[in-house]
Enzyme design. Structure first.
Site, PDB file in Angstrom:
ATOM      1  N   LYS A 232     -34.622 122.385 -14.651  1.00 54.03           N
ATOM      2  CA  LYS A 232     -33.247 122.063 -15.524  1.00 54.03           C
ATOM      3  C   LYS A 232     -33.617 122.477 -16.899  1.00 54.03           C
ATOM      4  CE  LYS A 232     -30.127 120.181 -12.259  1.00 54.03           C
ATOM      5  NZ  LYS A 232     -29.508 118.838 -11.754  1.00 54.03           N
TER       6      LYS A 232
ATOM      7  N   ARG B 123     -34.981 116.120  -5.869  1.00 57.25           N
ATOM      8  CA  ARG B 123     -34.643 117.155  -5.341  1.00 57.25           C
ATOM      9  C   ARG B 123     -35.377 118.383  -6.172  1.00 57.25           C
ATOM     10  NH1 ARG B 123     -30.978 121.272  -6.527  1.00 57.25           N
ATOM     11  NH2 ARG B 123     -29.679 122.114  -4.712  1.00 57.25           N
TER      12      ARG B 123
END
Length: 277
Positions: free
Chosen positions: A204, A244
């Site tokens: 991210k 994740r």
């Protein structure tokens, strides 16, 4: 939790697994690398992404779920649509991972409740289209915890069993790098909700900001896997239920080391207590 994006426009690996056969093969490879479950999604949720229509999302997701389930893989379906969740569960998915926490589709909670499936409730403040970020916080940790608590209460009131609810702080969703780091620094507060915690930090933007420093351009998403593994080890050490990730092997190794250190610390503490007696 390994990620299979059946999309042409994911921020990280869009288009690489868009074909059903390739997506199933990739999911099986993630399991070989150490994934305990595989998260299949057919709609990008990156900022500015245009929503895919329902028929196309079903076309992308359901065959991949069916193919992986036939191989015995434990699958979560990453969707905000009740119809996709319903058909994916019928095709063999075991868990529903809804980044909206059931807010995007009013049918989602009844569908998951009827199926008796586990449900991931992510912290969400709306779609990230057209600059709709709403990332203003006075105290990001307190506000995220409070909003997640309210959402958990709502889904439980809607019929989903409390012991089947997982929470996710929604890193990168209506949050900047400082907010994401604050949440990671206070995972204990999120665990205080009393629900299993999913941490989805893989590749991210905040990791790119950390790696680049204040002046340089962030590295591309696929060059953030070592940073992802570091976050995964920290999350595992803090007590997260799952992480994740896109690249499984490095994270699986990092989590294994974190667990080994924790077990050794616990054993040492036990030996000390025994000696004191």
């Amino acid at each position: 939790m390994g990620v299979v994006n059946v999309t042409p426009d994911s921020f990280s690996d869009g288009g690489r697994w868009f074909d059903t056969t390739a997506a199933v093969k990739h999911g099986l490879a993630l399991v070989d690398e150490g994934a305990d479950l595989v998260d299949v999604g057919g709609e990008s949720t990156r900022p500015g992404a245009t929503r895919v229509d329902e028929a196309e999302e079903l076309r992308r997701v359901v065959p991949v779920v069916r193919g992986l389930a036939a191989e015995g893989v434990t699958i979560s379906v990453d969707t905000m649509r009740a119809s996709v969740a319903e058909q994916a569960l019928a095709a063999g998915a075991a868990l529903v991972n809804d980044v909206s926490g059931g807010l995007a589709d009013p049918r989602m909670i009844p569908v998951v409740a009827d199926a008796g499936a586990p449900f991931v409730v992510m912290h969400w403040r709306g779609f990230l289209q057209g600059g709709n970020v709403r990332g203003v916080y006075s105290d990001v940790v307190t506000e995220v915890v409070d909003e997640l608590r309210a959402r958990v209460e709502a889904v439980v009131a809607g019929g989903i069993a409390a012991d089947r609810v997982v929470v996710d702080p929604g890193l990168g969703f209506s949050k900047d790098a400082r907010h994401d780091l604050e949440l990671l620094a206070h995972l204990d507060r999120l665990l205080g909700l009393g629900r299993p915690l999913l941490v989805a930090a893989s590749r991210k933007r905040f990791l790119g900001r950390v790696l680049a420093g204040p002046e340089a351009a962030p590295p591309p998403a696929r060059e953030r896997d070592a940073a992802t593994a570091a976050v995964s080890a920290l999350a595992a050490h803090a007590g997260a239920w799952a992480v994740r990730v896109h690249e499984v092997r490095a994270t699986a190794d990092a989590v294994r080391v974190a667990h080994a250190v924790a077990e050794t610390r616990a054993a040492s503490a036990g030996d000390g207590a025994e000696g004191a007696r």
